[in-house]
Design a protein around this motif. Sequence first.
Motif, PDB file in Angstrom:
ATOM      1  N   PRO A   1       1.312  -1.191  -0.145  1.00 50.36           N
ATOM      2  CA  PRO A   1      -0.418   0.051  -0.246  1.00 50.36           C
ATOM      3  C   PRO A   1       0.891   1.479   0.196  1.00 50.36           C
ATOM      4  O   PRO A   1       2.218   1.354   1.006  1.00 50.36           O
ATOM      5  N   SER A   2       0.256   2.236  -0.508  1.00 47.43           N
ATOM      6  CA  SER A   2       0.531   3.724  -0.928  1.00 47.43           C
ATOM      7  C   SER A   2       0.881   3.948   0.522  1.00 47.43           C
ATOM      8  O   SER A   2       0.107   4.217   0.708  1.00 47.43           O
ATOM      9  N   LEU A   3       2.074   4.931   1.083  1.00 48.31           N
ATOM     10  CA  LEU A   3       2.216   5.905   1.784  1.00 48.31           C
ATOM     11  C   LEU A   3       2.261   6.922   1.778  1.00 48.31           C
ATOM     12  O   LEU A   3       1.695   7.412   2.832  1.00 48.31           O
ATOM     13  N   ASN A   4       1.964   7.479   0.752  1.00 50.54           N
ATOM     14  CA  ASN A   4       1.349   8.903   0.308  1.00 50.54           C
ATOM     15  C   ASN A   4       1.245   9.185  -0.266  1.00 50.54           C
ATOM     16  O   ASN A   4       0.390  10.268  -1.053  1.00 50.54           O
ATOM     17  N   GLY A   5      -0.043   8.238  -0.705  1.00 52.18           N
ATOM     18  CA  GLY A   5      -1.702   7.835  -1.190  1.00 52.18           C
ATOM     19  C   GLY A   5      -1.001   8.264  -2.894  1.00 52.18           C
ATOM     20  O   GLY A   5      -0.061   7.781  -3.571  1.00 52.18           O
TER      21      GLY A   5
END
Length: 215
Positions: A179-183
């Motif tokens: 999953p992306s940490l920063n969107g």
Amino acid sequence: YQRRVRALYTFQLLVNHGLSNSLNFLVDEDFFINSIIPARVSINHLKALPIVINGRNFKPYKELTCRIGRVEAMALYVSPSVIQCQLINFNSRESLIGVQTVSLSFNGKSFVEAGYLAVNEEFMIATVSPLFGPVQGGTTVKIIGSGFQNESYIHCSFGEIISLAQWVSSEEINCIAPPSLNGEGAIQLLIYPKDVLFVESNLFEFYYYPVLCVD
């Protein structure tokens, strides 16, 4: 582990403000070898990457040299605890592939074993796809190339998150995007074998896109 080297020292006595004949002494000295770093390397990085021998009681002997397998290499005294061993020229790359003994010599003649180095086939990446996926992660990224070893750890670094690659064959590995940490947005994707020198050709850009929710 402990090793012993027999070193030749030359002394000259000062007699009546002048030097007398030199005297030679053979002295047994102990030194200790703890480890070599890295323990694994790709053949295409072997010439550029020095092998570091860690230990204790090393000294800058004039005839210091080392070998990787049967190939003689240049040894560089760094400190009493570090010696670097680096290949300068080697003609047969294939002869170095496999597990090689790293040996050290303080007199240029007798060698002692310092450790073992696993030399893999050339690690090359041809294609990476897809280079995009949803922000919640889960995308299977397929990497096609050569020199992928089943027993080695290959990492896929999605920005700051490291994902261990799944080995399929010597020509294919897969990585699951976390999953992306920063969107939404682009991050760096770095693919590299553990303990192997970083090369820019293994650096890619992976794009996270948002998932639209429909009510």
